[in-house]
Design an enzyme around this catalytic site. Structure first.
Site, PDB file in Angstrom:
ATOM      1  N   LYS A  93       0.853  -1.282   0.078  1.00 40.24           N
ATOM      2  CA  LYS A  93      -0.091  -0.009   0.146  1.00 40.24           C
ATOM      3  C   LYS A  93       0.917   1.146  -0.051  1.00 40.24           C
ATOM      4  CE  LYS A  93      -1.929   2.797   2.948  1.00 40.24           C
ATOM      5  NZ  LYS A  93      -1.852   3.786   2.323  1.00 40.24           N
TER       6      LYS A  93
ATOM      7  N   GLU B 158      10.896   1.033   9.691  1.00 39.25           N
ATOM      8  CA  GLU B 158      11.894   2.088   9.587  1.00 39.25           C
ATOM      9  C   GLU B 158      11.114   3.428   9.831  1.00 39.25           C
ATOM     10  OE1 GLU B 158      13.432   4.839   8.813  1.00 39.25           O
ATOM     11  OE2 GLU B 158      13.775   4.444   6.803  1.00 39.25           O
TER      12      GLU B 158
ATOM     13  N   CYS C 271      13.723  10.806   6.424  1.00 37.05           N
ATOM     14  CA  CYS C 271      13.774  10.564   7.675  1.00 37.05           C
ATOM     15  C   CYS C 271      15.244  10.457   8.459  1.00 37.05           C
ATOM     16  CB  CYS C 271      13.372   8.829   7.887  1.00 37.05           C
ATOM     17  SG  CYS C 271      14.154   7.695   6.689  1.00 37.05           S
TER      18      CYS C 271
ATOM     19  N   GLU D  72      10.661  15.202  15.148  1.00 39.16           N
ATOM     20  CA  GLU D  72      10.831  15.366  13.732  1.00 39.16           C
ATOM     21  C   GLU D  72      10.046  16.226  13.053  1.00 39.16           C
ATOM     22  OE1 GLU D  72       9.827  11.796  11.770  1.00 39.16           O
ATOM     23  OE2 GLU D  72      11.760  11.666  10.814  1.00 39.16           O
TER      24      GLU D  72
END
Ligand code: TAP
Length: 481
Positions: free
Chosen positions: A177, A252, A286, A385
């Site tokens: 997906k 991850e 990331c 983040e």
């Protein structure tokens, strides 16, 4: 542009006929509509993947046979590289040259895992020396089964390749997906798989929302393994869902990666790598080195040069030649990054440059590349983040202080250090609590090398031979006499 789900080797509308809009982040225009998969569609896809694995013989093919399919996919991607890169750019916003790079890298990933699939044939079993001589034993590797892969929007085709290539090489079948905001190139991957004659059910692509299609994948009892890249909160949900029926999981997740620059570093080189480390892909990376620590001897000079160079970055539509910074991926992401900058200012940070919509851009999710100083250590800007073109920069005095500040994070994806003193650079590299460490650079990523994080940045490693292991079980076979 494709608009349907790819299930069991066929293109199909969603079971309830629903679609969602594809928006070009550079213009805010709706450029396409794509099928929004339901739980029923996911069930059909998983059953097809199950049949392809259990009955149709995908895992029984030799590694060399599977490698032929993988190499054909790589060729298919290369044959349409520019067209796919263009789609990636209008879907995600990234500058065309970056998209072009990603597409080439995705093709390379399929080639690399074709090589590893062939190697599986060369080492089918590992003899085990037992203390009890009445028995002989060996270990063999076998594919896990059906893999459910859920990927984010920052590297749409490349993230698909990082999941699909090792899974197929290992002999698994896949239900993937893509992120709702960037589904176009995953569908092109399905089209290529179809054209090269990949057997039905081996690769299924279900576009749609995380809360419906994604949730249906992670909840499905016949999925054996989940591979996910994305945010921490969704990563936690995936682990929790996997715990119920002990699915294998690799995650991850995010990062807040430090970049430590010592005062013997070349300032111009440091500025270049700092900018690459945070502004590439609009900072939606990331592993972006979003916390920069600079030794106090060169801090003022480096900051001045960083601000000067940052203000020169050409912003614009990713398809325009010479553009280095495109729009952020979506309205939602733009709002989140703008809110994070506002919160940083409220917490006491100073905006050295950027921080707002660039002049002359009324439409599109554009944001000036931003440098923040005086960022409090306890603020969200320093700890969480931001996932945008926003870097926090801070001075330090000693190596010990730099290491302490660098490691003071719940994340541990990547870290970078720059120094002309090789011994010191190696010492700092080994002190970092992070899965990926760069010396005198930031962000280079290689298909051959392990990729993944310590702490809350994830579990398991992708890429290289480690990426293949993600999709393999180890079986012990022991014989008496
Ligand atoms: P996520 O929500 O984590 O999205 C990643 C993928 O997970 C998407 O395909 C998403 O689908 C899917 N998903 C969402 N909810 C799900 C659920 N309940 N079950 C199964 N799948 C689900 O990330 P986001 O919302 O796009 O971005 C939020 C923040 O995550 C960003 O601001 C950034 O900080 C971080 N992020 C990190 C990374 C990496 S590489 N570490 C990548 C992207 C974002 P839909 O998108 O279709 O809903």
């Amino acid at each position: 542009m494709r608009s349907e789900l790819y299930i069991d080797g066929k293109w199909t509308a969603a079971a309830n006929g629903r679609t969602f809009d594809v928006v070009n982040p550079a213009t805010e225009e709706v450029i396409h509509r794509i099928a929004a998969a339901t739980a029923e569609d996911v069930d059909t896809a998983v059953k097809a993947a199950r049949r392809a694995f259990d009955k149709d013989g995908w895992p029984k093919l030799s590694g060399a046979q599977r490698a032929k399919y993988l190499r054909a996919i790589a060729e298919g991607i290369r044959a349409r590289q520019a067209e796919i890169a263009r789609l990636e750019s209008i879907d995600n916003g990234k500058p065309f040259p970056e998209a072009d790079w990603d597409v080439a890298d995705a093709a390379g990933c399929f080639d690399f895992y074709a090589g590893l699939a062939e190697q599986l044939d060369n080492n089918p079993e590992e003899p085990i020396a037992l203390a009890d001589a009445r028995f002989t034993s060996k270990a063999v590797k076998e594919p896990i089964g059906v893999a459910g892969a859920i990927i984010p929007w920052n590297y749409p085709l490349l993230m698909a390749a990082w999941k699909v290539a090792p899974a197929l090489a290992a002999g698994c079948t896949v239900v993937l997906k893509p992120a709702e905001v960037t589904s176009l190139t995953a569908l092109e991957l399905a089209a290529i798989a179809d054209e090269i004659g990949l057997p039905p059910g081996v690769l299924n692509i279900v576009t749609g929302s995380g809360s419906i299609a994604g949730q249906a994948i992670i909840d499905h009892r016949q999925v054996d393994k989940l591979a996910f890249t994305g945010s921490g909160p969704v990563g936690s949900k995936i682990m929790a869902a996997a715990a119920r029926d002990i699915k294998r999981v690799s995650l991850e997740l995010g990062g807040k990666s430090p970049f430590v620059v010592f005062d013997d570093a070349d300032i111009e080189e440091a500025v270049e790598w700092i900018m690459f480390g945070i502004f590439w892909n609009q900072g939606q990376v990331c592993s972006a080195t979003s916390r920069v620590l600079v030794q106090d001897g060169i801090y003022d000079q480096l900051l001045a040069r960083l601000v000067e160079e940052t203000q020169k970055i050409r912003i614009g539509d990713g398809l325009e030649a010479g553009v280095l910074l495109g729009p952020l991926v979506s309205k939602r992401q733009h709002e989140q990054v703008v809110a994070a900058i506002k919160a940083a200012k409220a917490a006491g940070a100073t905006v050295a440059c950027g921080g707002k919509r660039p002049e002359g851009f009324e439409k599109g999710y554009y944001l000036e590349p931003t440098v923040l100083t005086d960022v409090p250590l306890e603020s969200d800007a320093w700890r969480e983040e931001i996932f945008g073109p926003v870097v926090c920069i801070k001075p330090f005095s000693t190596e010990e202080e730099a290491i302490e500040l660098a490691n003071d994070s719940r994340f541990g994806l990547a870290a970078a250090v720059m120094s002309k003193d090789d011994v010191r650079a190696e010492r700092v590299a080994s002190a970092f609590r992070a899965g990926i460490v760069w010396i005198n650079c930031s962000q280079p990523t290689f298909t051959e090398a392990p990729w993944g994080g310590y702490k809350e940045s994830g579990i398991g490693r992708e890429l290289g031979r480690w990426g293949l292991e993600n999709y393999l079980e180890t079986k012990q076979i022991t014989r008496f006499a």
